[in-house]
Design a protein around this motif. Sequence first.
Motif, short mmCIF file in Angstrom:
data_model
loop_
_atom_site.label_atom_id
_atom_site.label_comp_id
_atom_site.label_asym_id
_atom_site.label_seq_id
_atom_site.Cartn_x
_atom_site.Cartn_y
_atom_site.Cartn_z
N VAL A 172 0.61 -1.31 -0.06
CA VAL A 172 -0.01 0.08 -0.58
C VAL A 172 0.69 1.35 -0.27
O VAL A 172 1.83 1.24 0.68
N ASP A 173 0.22 1.87 -0.86
CA ASP A 173 1.90 3.06 -1.21
C ASP A 173 0.92 4.36 -0.22
O ASP A 173 -0.45 4.98 -0.36
N ASN A 192 -8.33 4.99 -12.16
CA ASN A 192 -8.58 5.82 -11.06
C ASN A 192 -8.23 4.89 -9.92
O ASN A 192 -8.75 5.98 -8.57
N PHE A 193 -8.18 3.79 -9.60
CA PHE A 193 -7.93 3.14 -8.89
C PHE A 193 -6.54 3.67 -7.52
O PHE A 193 -5.67 2.84 -7.82
N ASN A 194 -6.93 4.03 -6.77
CA ASN A 194 -5.27 4.05 -5.81
C ASN A 194 -5.93 4.54 -4.37
O ASN A 194 -7.51 4.32 -3.96
N VAL A 195 -4.94 5.03 -3.64
CA VAL A 195 -5.38 4.91 -1.95
C VAL A 195 -6.23 6.25 -1.67
O VAL A 195 -7.40 5.94 -1.30
N VAL A 196 -6.22 6.97 -2.82
CA VAL A 196 -7.30 7.99 -2.47
C VAL A 196 -9.02 8.20 -2.46
O VAL A 196 -9.51 7.69 -1.45
N ALA A 216 -4.12 -3.78 -8.21
CA ALA A 216 -2.64 -3.91 -9.03
C ALA A 216 -2.57 -5.21 -9.35
O ALA A 216 -2.21 -5.41 -8.09
N ARG A 217 -1.50 -5.62 -10.17
CA ARG A 217 -0.68 -6.75 -10.26
C ARG A 217 0.75 -6.51 -11.11
O ARG A 217 0.44 -6.68 -12.19
N PRO A 218 1.78 -5.41 -10.41
CA PRO A 218 1.75 -5.08 -11.06
C PRO A 218 2.99 -6.67 -12.16
O PRO A 218 3.11 -7.39 -12.26
N HIS A 219 3.26 -5.96 -13.58
CA HIS A 219 4.69 -6.97 -14.47
C HIS A 219 5.38 -7.37 -13.37
O HIS A 219 5.68 -5.86 -13.41
N LEU A 226 -1.55 -1.92 -4.03
CA LEU A 226 -2.73 -0.01 -3.76
C LEU A 226 -1.49 1.02 -3.94
O LEU A 226 -0.94 1.57 -2.62
N PRO A 227 -2.04 1.44 -5.25
CA PRO A 227 -1.32 2.01 -6.17
C PRO A 227 -1.52 4.19 -4.28
O PRO A 227 -2.39 4.15 -4.08
N GLY A 228 -0.49 4.90 -4.60
CA GLY A 228 -1.20 5.96 -3.69
C GLY A 228 -1.29 6.85 -4.35
O GLY A 228 -1.99 6.51 -6.20
N SER A 229 -1.25 8.08 -3.83
CA SER A 229 -2.04 9.17 -4.46
C SER A 229 -1.08 9.70 -5.71
O SER A 229 0.01 9.68 -5.38
N PRO A 230 -1.71 10.07 -6.89
CA PRO A 230 -1.24 10.28 -8.11
C PRO A 230 -0.67 12.13 -8.34
O PRO A 230 0.20 11.78 -9.00
N ASP A 231 -1.39 13.00 -7.60
CA ASP A 231 -0.80 14.00 -7.31
C ASP A 231 -1.22 14.98 -6.54
O ASP A 231 -2.53 14.40 -5.46
#
Length: 392
Positions: A172-173, A192-196, A216-219, A226-231
Amino acid sequence: MNETKILVIDPDETSRTFLANILRKQNYTVSEAASGQDGLQKIIDFTPDVITCDSALNDLSAEAIIIKTRQEIRYGNTPIVVFSNQLDSEEMDRILKAGANDYFGKSGQALMGFLNNISKLLVDARVKQSEELKGALAVFVSAKGGTGTSSLCANIGMNLSRFMTKSTVALVDMVLPIGSLALITGIDESSNFNVVEVSLQPPEKVTPDYFRENLARPHDWLFHLLPGSPDPGAASSFNVGNMHQVIQTLRKTYDYVLVDLGRSFSRISLPIIQEADVIVMVLSNDVSSVSLTKRSLDYLITQNINSNRIYPILNRAVGLEGLSKAEAEKILGMEIRMTVPYMMSNLTLANNQNTPIASKFPTDTTNLVLKQVAIEISQAAIKTRSEHVAKG
Ligand SMILES: Nc1ncnc2c1ncn2[C@@H]1O[C@H](COP(=O)(O)OP(=O)(O)OP(=O)(O)O)[C@@H](O)[C@H]1O
Ligand SMILES: [Mg+2]
Protein backbone atom coordinates in the motif's frame (compact mmCIF):
# COMPACT_ATOMS: atom_id res chain seq x y z
CA MET A 1 -13.01 -39.35 10.76
CA ASN A 2 -11.39 -36.75 13.05
CA GLU A 3 -10.79 -33.49 11.18
CA THR A 4 -7.41 -33.03 12.83
CA LYS A 5 -4.66 -33.66 10.28
CA ILE A 6 -1.29 -35.02 11.34
CA LEU A 7 1.76 -35.27 9.11
CA VAL A 8 4.33 -37.93 10.00
CA ILE A 9 7.80 -37.28 8.56
CA ASP A 10 10.12 -40.27 9.04
CA PRO A 11 12.45 -41.99 6.55
CA ASP A 12 12.16 -45.33 8.35
CA GLU A 13 9.15 -47.06 6.87
CA THR A 14 8.50 -49.37 9.82
CA SER A 15 8.44 -46.68 12.47
CA ARG A 16 6.58 -44.23 10.20
CA THR A 17 3.77 -46.71 9.42
CA PHE A 18 3.65 -47.75 13.07
CA LEU A 19 3.00 -44.17 14.27
CA ALA A 20 0.70 -43.37 11.34
CA ASN A 21 -1.43 -46.44 12.06
CA ILE A 22 -1.75 -45.65 15.75
CA LEU A 23 -2.87 -42.13 14.87
CA ARG A 24 -5.34 -43.46 12.29
CA LYS A 25 -6.77 -45.81 14.90
CA GLN A 26 -7.41 -42.72 17.03
CA ASN A 27 -9.30 -41.32 14.05
CA TYR A 28 -6.80 -38.67 13.00
CA THR A 29 -6.39 -37.93 9.29
CA VAL A 30 -2.77 -38.84 8.60
CA SER A 31 -0.34 -38.16 5.78
CA GLU A 32 3.16 -39.64 5.60
CA ALA A 33 6.43 -38.28 4.21
CA ALA A 34 9.61 -40.32 3.83
CA SER A 35 11.98 -37.38 3.34
CA GLY A 36 12.44 -33.80 4.48
CA GLN A 37 11.69 -32.38 1.03
CA ASP A 38 8.53 -34.45 0.75
CA GLY A 39 7.61 -33.29 4.25
CA LEU A 40 7.99 -29.61 3.31
CA GLN A 41 5.82 -30.14 0.24
CA LYS A 42 3.15 -31.92 2.30
CA ILE A 43 3.13 -29.10 4.84
CA ILE A 44 1.97 -26.91 1.95
CA ASP A 45 -0.38 -29.39 0.23
CA PHE A 46 -1.86 -31.24 3.22
CA THR A 47 -1.77 -28.25 5.68
CA PRO A 48 -1.41 -30.44 8.78
CA ASP A 49 -2.59 -29.31 12.23
CA VAL A 50 0.29 -31.17 13.88
CA ILE A 51 3.63 -32.31 12.44
CA THR A 52 5.79 -35.11 13.80
CA CYS A 53 9.31 -35.37 12.48
CA ASP A 54 12.12 -37.87 12.99
CA SER A 55 15.35 -36.18 14.07
CA ALA A 56 17.47 -38.08 11.53
CA LEU A 57 16.25 -37.43 7.99
CA ASN A 58 18.36 -38.34 4.98
CA ASP A 59 18.11 -35.11 3.03
CA LEU A 60 17.41 -32.20 5.42
CA SER A 61 17.94 -31.68 9.12
CA ALA A 62 14.91 -31.64 11.41
CA GLU A 63 15.97 -28.09 12.38
CA ALA A 64 15.75 -27.01 8.74
CA ILE A 65 12.16 -28.28 8.57
CA ILE A 66 11.26 -26.50 11.79
CA ILE A 67 12.90 -23.22 10.80
CA LYS A 68 11.31 -23.27 7.34
CA THR A 69 7.89 -23.94 8.83
CA ARG A 70 8.25 -21.27 11.49
CA GLN A 71 9.16 -18.64 8.89
CA GLU A 72 5.87 -18.52 7.07
CA ILE A 73 2.91 -16.81 8.67
CA ARG A 74 0.51 -19.52 7.50
CA TYR A 75 2.25 -22.36 9.29
CA GLY A 76 4.23 -20.38 11.85
CA ASN A 77 2.38 -21.88 14.82
CA THR A 78 1.74 -25.44 13.66
CA PRO A 79 2.88 -27.70 16.52
CA ILE A 80 5.98 -29.72 15.60
CA VAL A 81 7.00 -32.72 17.69
CA VAL A 82 10.37 -34.38 17.07
CA PHE A 83 11.10 -38.06 17.79
CA SER A 84 14.67 -39.24 18.12
CA ASN A 85 16.28 -42.66 18.19
CA GLN A 86 19.07 -41.38 20.42
CA LEU A 87 17.78 -39.24 23.24
CA ASP A 88 20.60 -36.71 23.28
CA SER A 89 20.57 -33.49 25.29
CA GLU A 90 22.61 -31.54 22.72
CA GLU A 91 20.26 -32.58 19.95
CA MET A 92 17.28 -31.76 22.14
CA ASP A 93 18.67 -28.29 22.76
CA ARG A 94 19.16 -27.62 19.06
CA ILE A 95 15.70 -28.88 18.13
CA LEU A 96 13.85 -26.97 20.83
CA LYS A 97 15.82 -23.82 20.03
CA ALA A 98 14.81 -24.14 16.38
CA GLY A 99 11.21 -23.97 17.57
CA ALA A 100 9.91 -27.53 18.10
CA ASN A 101 7.12 -27.86 20.66
CA ASP A 102 8.34 -31.19 22.03
CA TYR A 103 11.26 -33.59 21.73
CA PHE A 104 10.90 -37.28 22.62
CA GLY A 105 13.08 -40.38 22.45
CA LYS A 106 11.33 -43.18 20.58
CA SER A 107 9.68 -45.30 23.25
CA GLY A 108 6.24 -46.58 24.15
CA GLN A 109 6.07 -44.16 27.05
CA ALA A 110 7.04 -41.16 24.93
CA LEU A 111 4.44 -42.15 22.37
CA MET A 112 1.74 -42.19 25.05
CA GLY A 113 2.97 -38.79 26.24
CA PHE A 114 2.65 -37.43 22.72
CA LEU A 115 -0.82 -38.91 22.13
CA ASN A 116 -2.11 -37.47 25.41
CA ASN A 117 -0.67 -34.06 24.57
CA ILE A 118 -2.12 -33.64 21.06
CA SER A 119 -5.26 -31.85 22.19
CA LYS A 120 -3.25 -29.40 24.31
CA LEU A 121 -0.93 -28.68 21.36
CA LEU A 122 -4.00 -27.97 19.24
CA VAL A 123 -5.60 -25.64 21.79
CA ASP A 124 -2.36 -23.63 22.15
CA ALA A 125 -2.01 -23.36 18.39
CA ARG A 126 -5.66 -22.27 17.99
CA VAL A 127 -5.28 -19.46 20.50
CA LYS A 128 -2.37 -18.15 18.49
CA GLN A 129 -4.21 -18.76 15.22
CA SER A 130 -7.12 -16.55 16.23
CA GLU A 131 -4.66 -13.66 16.17
CA GLU A 132 -3.28 -14.84 12.91
CA LEU A 133 -6.48 -14.67 10.98
CA LYS A 134 -5.06 -11.28 10.20
CA GLY A 135 -2.16 -10.82 7.83
CA ALA A 136 1.13 -9.45 9.12
CA LEU A 137 1.44 -5.67 8.91
CA ALA A 138 4.85 -4.11 8.23
CA VAL A 139 5.21 -0.37 7.74
CA PHE A 140 8.16 1.32 6.03
CA VAL A 141 9.10 4.76 7.35
CA SER A 142 12.05 7.10 7.18
CA ALA A 143 12.95 10.27 8.98
CA LYS A 144 14.43 11.87 5.88
CA GLY A 145 13.34 11.77 2.23
CA GLY A 146 15.26 10.03 -0.54
CA THR A 147 16.73 7.31 1.69
CA GLY A 148 15.41 4.45 -0.45
CA THR A 149 12.26 3.66 1.55
CA SER A 150 10.03 3.05 -1.46
CA SER A 151 12.65 1.08 -3.42
CA LEU A 152 13.27 -1.13 -0.39
CA CYS A 153 9.55 -1.56 0.35
CA ALA A 154 8.98 -2.76 -3.24
CA ASN A 155 12.02 -5.04 -3.36
CA ILE A 156 11.44 -6.51 0.10
CA GLY A 157 7.80 -7.14 -0.87
CA MET A 158 9.11 -8.93 -3.95
CA ASN A 159 11.36 -11.11 -1.78
CA LEU A 160 8.52 -11.97 0.59
CA SER A 161 6.48 -13.20 -2.37
CA ARG A 162 9.42 -15.12 -3.81
CA PHE A 163 10.30 -16.99 -0.65
CA MET A 164 6.98 -17.31 1.18
CA THR A 165 5.63 -19.12 -1.83
CA LYS A 166 2.16 -19.93 -0.54
CA SER A 167 1.52 -16.55 1.02
CA THR A 168 -0.06 -13.51 -0.58
CA VAL A 169 1.52 -10.08 -0.34
CA ALA A 170 -0.04 -6.64 -0.81
CA LEU A 171 1.73 -3.27 -0.86
CA VAL A 172 0.00 0.00 0.00
CA ASP A 173 1.44 3.36 -0.99
CA MET A 174 0.44 5.94 1.60
CA VAL A 175 3.09 8.52 0.82
CA LEU A 176 1.60 11.99 0.56
CA PRO A 177 1.23 14.08 -1.45
CA ILE A 178 2.46 11.80 -4.26
CA GLY A 179 3.15 8.07 -4.14
CA SER A 180 5.96 6.45 -6.10
CA LEU A 181 5.31 2.68 -5.98
CA ALA A 182 3.20 2.90 -9.15
CA LEU A 183 6.18 4.46 -10.90
CA ILE A 184 8.72 2.00 -9.50
CA THR A 185 6.62 -1.06 -10.39
CA GLY A 186 5.42 0.34 -13.71
CA ILE A 187 1.68 -0.10 -13.34
CA ASP A 188 -0.77 1.77 -15.52
CA GLU A 189 -1.22 5.11 -13.80
CA SER A 190 -4.30 6.08 -15.78
CA SER A 191 -6.43 3.88 -13.55
CA ASN A 192 -8.39 5.74 -10.89
CA PHE A 193 -7.94 2.97 -8.38
CA ASN A 194 -5.60 4.32 -5.73
CA VAL A 195 -5.38 4.85 -1.99
CA VAL A 196 -7.20 8.21 -2.14
CA GLU A 197 -10.12 6.68 -4.09
CA VAL A 198 -10.31 3.76 -1.67
CA SER A 199 -10.29 6.11 1.34
CA LEU A 200 -13.34 7.88 -0.13
CA GLN A 201 -15.46 4.73 -0.55
CA PRO A 202 -18.29 4.01 1.86
CA PRO A 203 -16.90 1.50 4.39
CA GLU A 204 -19.39 -1.23 3.43
CA LYS A 205 -17.96 -1.27 -0.09
CA VAL A 206 -14.41 -1.93 1.13
CA THR A 207 -14.48 -5.73 1.35
CA PRO A 208 -11.90 -8.46 0.66
CA ASP A 209 -13.57 -9.07 -2.72
CA TYR A 210 -13.31 -5.39 -3.57
CA PHE A 211 -9.54 -5.60 -3.06
CA ARG A 212 -9.19 -8.93 -4.85
CA GLU A 213 -10.95 -7.49 -7.88
CA ASN A 214 -9.23 -4.12 -7.96
CA LEU A 215 -5.70 -4.27 -6.62
CA ALA A 216 -3.09 -3.87 -9.35
CA ARG A 217 -0.78 -6.74 -10.18
CA PRO A 218 2.41 -5.12 -11.45
CA HIS A 219 4.16 -6.98 -14.25
CA ASP A 220 7.38 -8.73 -12.99
CA TRP A 221 6.52 -8.13 -9.32
CA LEU A 222 4.90 -10.96 -7.41
CA PHE A 223 2.68 -8.83 -5.17
CA HIS A 224 -0.55 -6.85 -5.38
CA LEU A 225 -0.46 -3.08 -5.14
CA LEU A 226 -2.76 -0.38 -3.88
CA PRO A 227 -1.11 2.60 -5.60
CA GLY A 228 -0.67 5.94 -3.91
CA SER A 229 -1.96 9.42 -4.48
CA PRO A 230 -1.31 10.38 -8.14
CA ASP A 231 -0.89 14.11 -7.46
CA PRO A 232 -1.08 16.69 -4.64
CA GLY A 233 -4.60 17.68 -5.71
CA ALA A 234 -5.89 14.16 -5.15
CA ALA A 235 -4.04 13.93 -1.83
CA SER A 236 -6.00 16.89 -0.45
CA SER A 237 -9.22 14.86 -0.55
CA PHE A 238 -7.65 11.85 1.23
CA ASN A 239 -10.03 10.57 3.91
CA VAL A 240 -7.78 9.57 6.78
CA GLY A 241 -10.68 8.41 8.95
CA ASN A 242 -11.35 5.37 6.77
CA MET A 243 -7.77 4.11 6.63
CA HIS A 244 -7.97 1.99 9.76
CA GLN A 245 -10.74 -0.09 8.23
CA VAL A 246 -8.95 -0.20 4.85
CA ILE A 247 -5.83 -1.65 6.48
CA GLN A 248 -7.87 -4.10 8.61
CA THR A 249 -9.65 -5.42 5.53
CA LEU A 250 -6.38 -5.71 3.61
CA ARG A 251 -4.98 -7.76 6.51
CA LYS A 252 -7.95 -10.09 6.28
CA THR A 253 -7.37 -10.46 2.54
CA TYR A 254 -3.57 -10.89 2.29
CA ASP A 255 -1.02 -12.73 4.44
CA TYR A 256 1.44 -9.83 4.40
CA VAL A 257 0.53 -6.16 4.07
CA LEU A 258 3.44 -3.74 3.54
CA VAL A 259 2.69 -0.03 3.82
CA ASP A 260 5.04 2.62 2.46
CA LEU A 261 4.52 5.62 4.75
CA GLY A 262 7.55 7.51 3.46
CA ARG A 263 8.83 10.35 5.56
CA SER A 264 5.85 10.60 7.80
CA PHE A 265 5.18 10.62 11.52
CA SER A 266 1.87 12.42 11.41
CA ARG A 267 -1.66 11.99 12.72
CA ILE A 268 -2.28 10.01 9.51
CA SER A 269 0.53 7.55 9.89
CA LEU A 270 0.83 7.19 13.66
CA PRO A 271 -2.22 4.93 14.20
CA ILE A 272 -0.93 2.63 11.45
CA ILE A 273 2.57 2.61 12.93
CA GLN A 274 1.07 1.75 16.32
CA GLU A 275 -0.87 -1.12 14.84
CA ALA A 276 2.06 -2.57 12.86
CA ASP A 277 3.71 -5.85 13.79
CA VAL A 278 7.00 -4.57 12.39
CA ILE A 279 8.18 -1.01 11.84
CA VAL A 280 10.93 -0.91 9.23
CA MET A 281 12.89 2.32 9.65
CA VAL A 282 15.09 3.08 6.69
CA LEU A 283 18.02 5.38 7.30
CA SER A 284 20.95 6.25 5.13
CA ASN A 285 24.54 6.70 6.19
CA ASP A 286 24.66 10.48 6.26
CA VAL A 287 24.77 12.35 9.55
CA SER A 288 21.47 14.17 9.08
CA SER A 289 19.55 10.99 8.27
CA VAL A 290 20.91 9.24 11.36
CA SER A 291 20.21 12.14 13.73
CA LEU A 292 16.70 12.68 12.35
CA THR A 293 16.10 8.95 12.75
CA LYS A 294 17.23 9.14 16.36
CA ARG A 295 14.70 11.90 17.01
CA SER A 296 11.95 9.93 15.31
CA LEU A 297 12.80 6.83 17.33
CA ASP A 298 12.59 8.81 20.56
CA TYR A 299 9.23 10.13 19.45
CA LEU A 300 7.90 6.63 18.70
CA ILE A 301 8.94 5.45 22.14
CA THR A 302 6.96 8.34 23.72
CA GLN A 303 3.97 7.07 21.73
CA ASN A 304 4.12 3.72 23.54
CA ILE A 305 5.69 1.85 20.69
CA ASN A 306 7.79 -1.05 21.87
CA SER A 307 11.31 -0.74 20.49
CA ASN A 308 11.34 -4.52 19.87
CA ARG A 309 9.02 -3.94 16.94
CA ILE A 310 11.37 -1.46 15.27
CA TYR A 311 13.61 -2.88 12.58
CA PRO A 312 16.21 -0.31 11.49
CA ILE A 313 17.81 -0.81 8.07
CA LEU A 314 20.90 1.14 7.11
CA ASN A 315 20.71 1.75 3.39
CA ARG A 316 23.97 2.93 1.85
CA ALA A 317 22.03 5.10 -0.59
CA VAL A 318 24.61 7.85 -0.70
CA GLY A 319 27.63 5.73 -1.48
CA LEU A 320 30.64 4.58 0.40
CA GLU A 321 31.42 7.76 2.32
CA GLY A 322 29.45 8.63 5.42
CA LEU A 323 28.93 6.98 8.79
CA SER A 324 29.78 3.36 9.54
CA LYS A 325 27.18 1.01 10.98
CA ALA A 326 28.80 1.18 14.43
CA GLU A 327 28.82 4.99 14.38
CA ALA A 328 25.17 5.08 13.34
CA GLU A 329 24.24 2.58 16.06
CA LYS A 330 26.00 4.69 18.65
CA ILE A 331 23.94 7.75 17.69
CA LEU A 332 20.72 5.75 17.54
CA GLY A 333 21.30 3.84 20.76
CA MET A 334 19.84 0.88 18.95
CA GLU A 335 21.07 -2.08 16.94
CA ILE A 336 20.82 -1.77 13.16
CA ARG A 337 19.30 -5.02 11.97
CA MET A 338 20.51 -4.99 8.37
CA THR A 339 22.76 -3.01 6.06
CA VAL A 340 21.86 -2.70 2.38
CA PRO A 341 24.96 -2.13 0.24
CA TYR A 342 25.47 0.78 -2.13
CA MET A 343 24.33 -0.44 -5.54
CA MET A 344 25.76 2.43 -7.58
CA SER A 345 23.48 3.10 -10.53
CA ASN A 346 21.96 -0.39 -10.48
CA LEU A 347 18.99 0.42 -8.28
CA THR A 348 18.13 3.56 -10.24
CA LEU A 349 18.41 1.50 -13.43
CA ALA A 350 16.15 -1.27 -12.09
CA ASN A 351 13.64 1.34 -10.83
CA ASN A 352 13.64 3.17 -14.15
CA GLN A 353 12.90 -0.07 -15.97
CA ASN A 354 10.24 -1.02 -13.40
CA THR A 355 12.05 -4.26 -12.58
CA PRO A 356 12.84 -5.85 -9.23
CA ILE A 357 16.57 -6.03 -8.42
CA ALA A 358 16.15 -9.83 -8.27
CA SER A 359 15.12 -9.93 -11.95
CA LYS A 360 17.41 -7.22 -13.33
CA PHE A 361 20.56 -8.15 -11.36
CA PRO A 362 19.99 -11.69 -10.11
CA THR A 363 23.60 -12.18 -9.00
CA ASP A 364 23.85 -8.90 -7.02
CA THR A 365 24.61 -9.69 -3.38
CA THR A 366 21.90 -7.20 -2.37
CA ASN A 367 19.42 -9.98 -3.21
CA LEU A 368 20.73 -12.08 -0.32
CA VAL A 369 20.30 -9.14 2.05
CA LEU A 370 16.75 -8.48 0.85
CA LYS A 371 15.84 -12.15 1.17
CA GLN A 372 17.13 -12.18 4.74
CA VAL A 373 15.18 -9.02 5.56
CA ALA A 374 11.99 -10.61 4.16
CA ILE A 375 12.48 -13.71 6.32
CA GLU A 376 13.25 -11.66 9.42
CA ILE A 377 10.22 -9.42 8.93
CA SER A 378 8.04 -12.50 8.70
CA GLN A 379 9.59 -13.97 11.84
CA ALA A 380 9.33 -10.67 13.70
CA ALA A 381 5.63 -10.45 12.82
CA ILE A 382 5.04 -13.97 14.15
CA LYS A 383 6.92 -13.03 17.34
CA THR A 384 4.89 -9.84 17.87
CA ARG A 385 1.69 -11.87 17.65
CA SER A 386 2.78 -14.54 20.07
CA GLU A 387 3.76 -11.83 22.58
CA HIS A 388 0.34 -10.32 22.03
CA VAL A 389 -1.32 -13.67 22.68
CA ALA A 390 0.83 -14.29 25.76
CA LYS A 391 -0.34 -10.95 27.17
CA GLY A 392 -3.91 -12.14 26.57
N1 LIG B 1 21.46 1.23 -1.74
C1 LIG B 1 21.34 2.07 -2.79
N2 LIG B 1 22.27 2.08 -3.75
C2 LIG B 1 22.16 2.90 -4.80
N3 LIG B 1 21.12 3.75 -5.00
C3 LIG B 1 20.15 3.79 -4.08
C4 LIG B 1 20.22 2.94 -2.93
N4 LIG B 1 19.11 3.17 -2.19
C5 LIG B 1 18.39 4.13 -2.85
N5 LIG B 1 19.01 4.51 -3.98
C6 LIG B 1 18.51 5.51 -4.94
O1 LIG B 1 17.99 6.61 -4.19
C7 LIG B 1 16.86 7.16 -4.83
C8 LIG B 1 15.72 7.36 -3.86
O2 LIG B 1 15.06 6.10 -3.61
P1 LIG B 1 13.54 5.97 -3.14
O3 LIG B 1 12.64 6.72 -4.04
O4 LIG B 1 13.30 4.55 -2.94
O5 LIG B 1 13.66 6.72 -1.75
P2 LIG B 1 12.51 7.24 -0.78
O6 LIG B 1 13.06 7.25 0.59
O7 LIG B 1 11.29 6.45 -1.02
O8 LIG B 1 12.31 8.71 -1.30
P3 LIG B 1 11.07 9.72 -1.08
O9 LIG B 1 11.43 10.51 0.13
O10 LIG B 1 11.07 10.54 -2.31
O11 LIG B 1 9.83 8.90 -0.91
C9 LIG B 1 16.52 6.26 -5.97
O12 LIG B 1 16.89 6.85 -7.17
C10 LIG B 1 17.31 5.00 -5.74
O13 LIG B 1 17.68 4.45 -6.93
MG1 LIG C 1 9.32 7.07 -1.36
